[in-house]
Design a protein around this motif. Structure first.
Motif, short mmCIF file in Angstrom:
data_model
loop_
_atom_site.label_atom_id
_atom_site.label_comp_id
_atom_site.label_asym_id
_atom_site.label_seq_id
_atom_site.Cartn_x
_atom_site.Cartn_y
_atom_site.Cartn_z
N GLN A 139 0.84 -1.21 0.00
CA GLN A 139 0.00 0.00 0.00
C GLN A 139 0.87 1.25 0.00
N TRP A 140 0.48 2.27 -0.79
CA TRP A 140 1.27 3.50 -0.78
C TRP A 140 0.54 4.64 -0.09
N ARG A 141 1.35 5.59 0.38
CA ARG A 141 0.83 6.83 0.98
C ARG A 141 1.74 7.96 0.55
N ILE A 142 1.16 8.94 -0.15
CA ILE A 142 1.97 10.03 -0.70
C ILE A 142 1.38 11.37 -0.23
N PRO A 143 2.08 12.07 0.66
CA PRO A 143 1.51 13.34 1.17
C PRO A 143 1.75 14.51 0.21
N LEU A 144 0.68 15.16 -0.21
CA LEU A 144 0.78 16.36 -1.04
C LEU A 144 0.38 17.56 -0.17
N GLN A 145 0.44 18.77 -0.73
CA GLN A 145 0.09 19.94 0.07
C GLN A 145 -1.38 19.91 0.50
N HIS A 146 -2.26 19.49 -0.40
CA HIS A 146 -3.69 19.66 -0.18
C HIS A 146 -4.43 18.37 0.14
N ARG A 147 -3.76 17.21 -0.01
CA ARG A 147 -4.41 15.93 0.25
C ARG A 147 -3.32 14.86 0.30
N THR A 148 -3.76 13.61 0.57
CA THR A 148 -2.81 12.50 0.56
C THR A 148 -3.24 11.52 -0.54
N GLY A 149 -2.27 11.06 -1.32
CA GLY A 149 -2.57 10.02 -2.32
C GLY A 149 -2.35 8.66 -1.68
N ASN A 150 -3.28 7.74 -1.88
CA ASN A 150 -3.15 6.39 -1.32
C ASN A 150 -3.50 5.38 -2.40
N GLY A 151 -3.00 4.17 -2.20
CA GLY A 151 -3.41 3.12 -3.12
C GLY A 151 -2.85 1.78 -2.68
N ILE A 152 -3.42 0.74 -3.25
CA ILE A 152 -2.89 -0.60 -2.98
C ILE A 152 -2.56 -1.24 -4.33
N VAL A 153 -1.39 -1.89 -4.38
CA VAL A 153 -0.97 -2.65 -5.55
C VAL A 153 -1.03 -4.11 -5.12
N TYR A 154 -1.65 -4.98 -5.93
CA TYR A 154 -1.82 -6.35 -5.45
C TYR A 154 -1.83 -7.36 -6.59
N TRP A 155 -1.69 -8.62 -6.18
CA TRP A 155 -1.66 -9.75 -7.12
C TRP A 155 -3.02 -10.43 -7.01
N ASN A 156 -3.79 -10.38 -8.06
CA ASN A 156 -5.19 -10.85 -7.96
C ASN A 156 -5.30 -12.37 -7.78
N GLU A 157 -4.18 -13.07 -7.96
CA GLU A 157 -4.17 -14.52 -7.71
C GLU A 157 -4.50 -14.82 -6.24
N TYR A 158 -4.07 -13.91 -5.35
CA TYR A 158 -4.16 -14.18 -3.92
C TYR A 158 -5.08 -13.25 -3.15
N ILE A 159 -5.71 -12.31 -3.83
CA ILE A 159 -6.65 -11.42 -3.13
C ILE A 159 -7.66 -10.89 -4.15
N SER A 160 -8.92 -10.84 -3.75
CA SER A 160 -9.94 -10.33 -4.69
C SER A 160 -9.92 -8.81 -4.67
#
Ligand SMILES: Cc1cc2nc3c(=O)[nH]c(=O)nc-3n(C[C@H](O)[C@H](O)[C@H](O)COP(=O)(O)OP(=O)(O)OC[C@H]3O[C@@H](n4cnc5c(N)ncnc54)[C@H](O)[C@@H]3O)c2cc1C
Length: 504
Positions: free
Chosen positions: A268-289
Motif C-alpha cells: 500500500q502507498w501513501r503520498i503526502p501532497l500539500q492539499h491531500r494524501t494520495g493512497n493506493g494498494i498494488v496487489y496480485w489478484n491470484e491471492y486477493i480479490s
C-alpha cells in the motif's frame, strides 16, 4: 532530410513531458509539434511520487521551482519509507542520498559494515542525514559545500500528476505546441515501408507528421495496436497486476517521504501532497480479490476519502521495441513495472533524453532505433531488478505471495548483485540505471540481507579510530538534522501557501 513535423498521441504525464522537452529543444526553429489527446478517454490519473532526476528535467526546461511547486501542490521528498518488508514490524527509509561521508575514499557504509560485525548496534540509518531529517519531518535544500553532511543528499517531489500535466501543457503551448482535442480512430500507414503517415480523429481532423510519439498509455495505440511491436511479459518476476487508488484529506504531520507498506498480497502507498494524501494498494489478484484489496486499503487510511476508489489493471513488462519504424513509445505505452520506487516518470524522462540524443532525420536509420532500444532495455531491466529485490529480500512467510517470492529463480543480473553484497559487502556498479550503490545498500540492509564479510580497505583505521569516527558521524548527522527546518514550514517559506494547522 530534416524532420519538420512531430505528432504526439496522448496528453497524460508522458505526452506533456515529451511535448515540453521537444518544444524546448526545438524552440525558435521551424519544427511543428502537435499533441492530440482525448478528454473522453482521459488519463490514468495516478503517478504522484518521483525520483530526484525530475529536478534535472525541470531545470532543463528552465522551470522556476517555486512556481512549479505552487502549481502542482507539490511537497518535497527525501526518500521512501518501507514498512513490514523484511519482517512484519520492520521499517527503514530508502534515502535519496548517502550514508555518512567517505573516509579515505571508501564509502562510509563499509565502515559501518565492519563495525556491525564487531557488535556496533547502531542502525546504518543513524549515519544518513536525509534519513534522520526525514524521520524528524524536516527539509532543506542540499548544501553546496561538499564538505558538509547537509550536502550528502538529493530530493524529489510528490505532486498532483494532473496538475503537472496541466503545468507542462501551458509551458508547451507557450512554446508553440499545437493541441488538438479528439479521439483518434483511424491510423494511416505507408504501404511500402509500414511507417505511420497520419492520424485521424473521430471528428475528421487529420494530423500528418514524419515522427510519431506514442504516449497513448497502456493501450499503445501506435506502437502495439498498429505496429505490433510485441510485449515482454515480466509478470513471473513482478506478478502484482492490479491497483486501487484513493485520495484522502491530509492527516498528521506533513512528512517529506512516501510510504510503502507491505501487505499479504501486495503493498500500500501513501503520498503526502500539500492539499491531500494520495493512497493506493498494488496487489496480485491470484491471492486477493478486488473487494478484499479495497477493504485492506480503506481500513488502513488515515484521512477521510475524497473520491471513489479508482480501479486499475496492468501487466508488468516492456515493449520488445520502444522505437519501431517512425514511432517512439514513451510512458505507459512503452511498458510498466510497478510504482514501488516511483520509477515510471523517471523512465519517461530517460525516454525523452535518449530520443533527443538520437533524434532522427527522415531516413530513420535502423542503428538509431537499435541504440535507443538497447538503452531503454537496460533502464527497464535495472529498475525491474531493483523492484524485485524488495520482494525477495524478505523473511516473510505469512502468505502464499511471500512464499512465491522466497522460492523464486532470480534474473542472473540480480542474483550476482545479491551474491557480491552477501559475500563481501560489494555493490556491482553499472553505467546506466537509476539507482546508485547507497540505494541498493538501503534496501538490502533494511530488509536484513547483510554481508558475511567486510571490505578490507577499511582496515586502514584501527578499531578505536573506527569507533570514534562512527560516533562522530552519528552526532554530526543528528545535530544537522535537529537544526533543519520543519518540512511544512520550509514549504511555506518557499511560497507554497499551505495551511500550517496540524502539519508541523
Ligand atoms: C497504480 C499506479 C501508480 C503509479 N504511481 C506512480 C508514481 O508514484 N510515480 C511514477 O513515476 N509513476 C507512477 N505511475 C505511472 C504513471 O502514472 C505513468 O507513468 C504516467 O502517468 C504516464 O502515463 P501516460 O501519460 O503514459 O498514460 P495516460 O495517463 O494513460 O495518458 C494517455 C493519454 O493518451 C490519450 N489517448 C489514448 N488513446 C487515445 C486516442 N485514441 N485518441 C486520443 N487520445 C488518446 C489519453 O486521452 C491520455 O491523454 C503509476 C501507475 C499506476 C498504474
Amino acid at each position: 532530410m530534416k524532420i519538420n513535423k512531430i505528432c504526439i498521441l496522448g496528453g497524460g504525464t508522458a505526452g506533456w513531458m515529451t511535448a515540453a522537452g521537444l518544444a524546448r529543444k526545438f524552440e525558435n526553429t521551424d519544427m511543428e509539434i502537435t499533441l492530440v489527446e482525448s478528454e473522453q478517454i482521459g488519463t490514468v490519473g495516478v503517478g504522484e511520487a518521483t525520483l530526484p532526476h525530475i529536478r534535472f528535467f525541470n531545470n532543463t526546461l528552465g522551470i522556476d521551482e517555486a512556481e512549479f511547486m505552487r502549481a502542482t501542490k507539490a511537497t518535497f521528498k527525501l526518500g521512501i519509507e518501507f514498512c513490514d518488508w523484511g519482517r512484519v514490524g520492520d521499517r527503514y527509509i530508502h534515502p535519496f542520498g548517502d550514508y555518512g561521508q567517505a573516509i579515505n575514499h571508501v564509502p562510509f557504509y563499509h565502515y559501518w559494515n565492519k563495525s556491525r560485525l564487531y557488535r556496533n548496534t547502531s542502525r546504518l540509518d543513524d549515519y544518513s542525514y536525509p534519513i534522520i531529517a526525514a524521520e524528524m519531518g524536516r527539509f532543506r535544500f542540499p548544501d553546496k559545500d561538499h564538505t558538509k553532511i547537509e550536502s550528502t543528499f538529493g530530493y524529489a517531489y510528490q505532486f498532483d500528476s494532473s496538475l503537472y500535466a496541466r503545468f507542462l501543457r501551458s509551458y508547451g503551448e507557450d512554446k508553440g505546441v499545437t493541441r488538438i482535442e479528439g479521439k483518434v480512430t483511424d491510423i494511416q500507414t505507408d504501404p511500402e515501408n509500414g511507417h505511420i503517415t497520419s492520424l485521424r480523429t473521430e471528428s475528421g481532423c487529420v494530423i500528418n507528421a514524419e515522427l510519431f510519439i506514442d504516449c497513448s498509455g497502456f493501450r499503445g495505440l501506435l506502437i502495439e495496436q498498429t505496429l505490433k511491436s510485441g510485449y515482454e511479459d515480466w509478470s513471473k518476476w513482478l506478478p502484482c497486476n492490479r491497483a486501487i487508488a484513493i485520495p484522502t484529506a491530509s492527516a498528521g504531520k506533513l512528512m517529506p517521504f512516501t510510504r510503502a507498506t507491505a501487505r499479504k498480497a501486495g503493498w500500500q502507498w501513501r503520498i503526502p501532497l500539500q492539499h491531500r494524501t494520495g493512497n493506493g494498494i498494488v496487489y496480485w489478484n491470484e491471492y486477493i480479490s478486488d473487494d478484499e484489496a479495497r477493504h485492506v486499503l480503506t481500513t488502513h487510511l488515515d484521512g477521510e476519502p475524497l473520491a471513489d476508489p479508482n480501479q486499475l489493471y496492468f501487466l508488468t513488462g516492456k515493449r520488445n521495441l520502444f522505437w519501431n519504424k517512425n514511432v517512439v513509445a514513451i510512458g505507459l505505452s512503452a511498458g510498466f513495472l510497478e510504482p514501488l520506487e516511483s520509477t515510471s516518470i523517471y523512465l519517461i524522462q530517460e525516454g525523452i533524453t535518449a530520443l533527443l540524443e538520437l533524434f532522427p532525420d527522415n531516413q530513420f536509420r535502423a542503428s538509431d532505433a537499435s541504440e535507443y532500444n538497447a538503452k531503454m532495455d537496460l533502464y527497464f531491466e535495472r529498475v525491474r531488478d531493483f523492484l524485485l529485490l524488495h520482494y525477495v529480500a524478505t523473511e516473510r512467510d505469512d502468505s502464499p505471495m511471500w512464499n512465491y517470492f522466497r522460492n523464486m529463480k532470480l534474473p542472473l543480473s540480480l542474483e550476482e548483485k545479491i551474491k557480491a553484497w552477501q559475500t563481501r559487502g560489494h555493490i556491482i556498479e553499472y553505467e546506466f540505471g537509476a539507482f546508485l550503490p547507497p540505494s541498493w545498500v538501503a534496501v538490502m540492509v533494511g530488509q536484513r540481507l547483510l554481508p558475511l564479510r567486510y571490505d578490507r580497505r577499511v582496515d586502514l583505521l584501527s578499531q578505536d579510530e573506527l569507533t570514534a569516527q562512527l560516533e562522530a558521524m552519528r552526532l554530526e548527522v543528528l545535530s544537522a538534522a535537529t537544526d533543519t527546518t520543519g518540512h511544512a514550514a520550509f514549504l511555506q517559506s518557499f511560497g507554497a501557501a499551505i495551511p500550517m494547522d496540524g502539519k508541523g
